[in-house]
Design a protein around this motif. Sequence first.
Motif, mmCIF file in Angstrom:
data_model
loop_
_atom_site.group_PDB
_atom_site.id
_atom_site.type_symbol
_atom_site.label_atom_id
_atom_site.label_comp_id
_atom_site.label_asym_id
_atom_site.label_seq_id
_atom_site.Cartn_x
_atom_site.Cartn_y
_atom_site.Cartn_z
ATOM 1 N N LYS A 1 0.813 -1.221 0.000
ATOM 2 C CA LYS A 1 0.000 0.000 0.000
ATOM 3 C C LYS A 1 0.844 1.268 0.000
ATOM 4 O O LYS A 1 0.358 2.340 -0.322
ATOM 5 C CB LYS A 1 -0.989 0.003 1.168
ATOM 6 N N ALA A 2 2.140 1.156 0.308
ATOM 7 C CA ALA A 2 3.035 2.319 0.295
ATOM 8 C C ALA A 2 3.730 2.508 -1.053
ATOM 9 O O ALA A 2 4.422 3.493 -1.248
ATOM 10 C CB ALA A 2 4.085 2.174 1.391
ATOM 11 N N ILE B 1 2.838 3.520 -3.988
ATOM 12 C CA ILE B 1 2.575 4.770 -4.708
ATOM 13 C C ILE B 1 3.434 5.911 -4.166
ATOM 14 O O ILE B 1 3.807 6.816 -4.902
ATOM 15 C CB ILE B 1 1.071 5.120 -4.691
ATOM 16 N N SER B 2 3.802 5.848 -2.883
ATOM 17 C CA SER B 2 4.643 6.881 -2.281
ATOM 18 C C SER B 2 6.080 6.823 -2.795
ATOM 19 O O SER B 2 6.803 7.804 -2.714
ATOM 20 C CB SER B 2 4.669 6.738 -0.757
ATOM 21 N N PHE B 3 6.473 5.669 -3.275
ATOM 22 C CA PHE B 3 7.832 5.501 -3.760
ATOM 23 C C PHE B 3 7.941 5.820 -5.235
ATOM 24 O O PHE B 3 8.970 6.052 -5.745
ATOM 25 C CB PHE B 3 8.317 4.072 -3.488
#
Length: 186
Positions: A181-182, A184-186
């Motif tokens: 779920k993280a 997209i932040s990367f």
Amino acid sequence: ECVDRWVETGKLALRWEDAAGHTRDMTFAELRDEAARFANLLTSLGVGPGDLVACMSPRTPDLMAVAMGVWRAGAVYQPLFTAFGPKAIEHRLASSGAKLVVTDPANRPKLDDVPNAPKVAVVTPAAGKQPIRDGDIDFAAEMAKQSTVFAPVPRKSDDLFMLMSTSGTTGLPKGVPVPMKALISF
């Protein structure tokens, strides 16, 4: 989410330039194909969903294909900083249980003294290609044998997509699991 949804646009996914000024452009379709090839290579090596694949490579288009291929296969990407020495690499590989390390000829010697090191795939530049050691995987040769078709392995939002490490400045480095779920932040 990272590549396939953009394939039909024909847009550029990556523009890369080396220190000598040589450039390489890669469309999303080309990146998808390279990621699929690497996912197929991983599968042929017995790497599956949830398994870790480490990469100690300079920032090149092959690095992107490796990361995207790892995720396409449902595996977990472990970045290894190219400035790490053998002991730092040994600790991170031992604690992660990585099944494969992808590296380049300049960083390959750092794995020589790592006990129980996983299989090693070596990415060599097309110009001045260096010989691959016995037992190592010739990245380019093996990628050329693989299909460009590989459906992404579905993963859940809490499944890992990356294992990063703390700096180790206040003790041994610790693995930091990063859930899907993280991404997209990367």
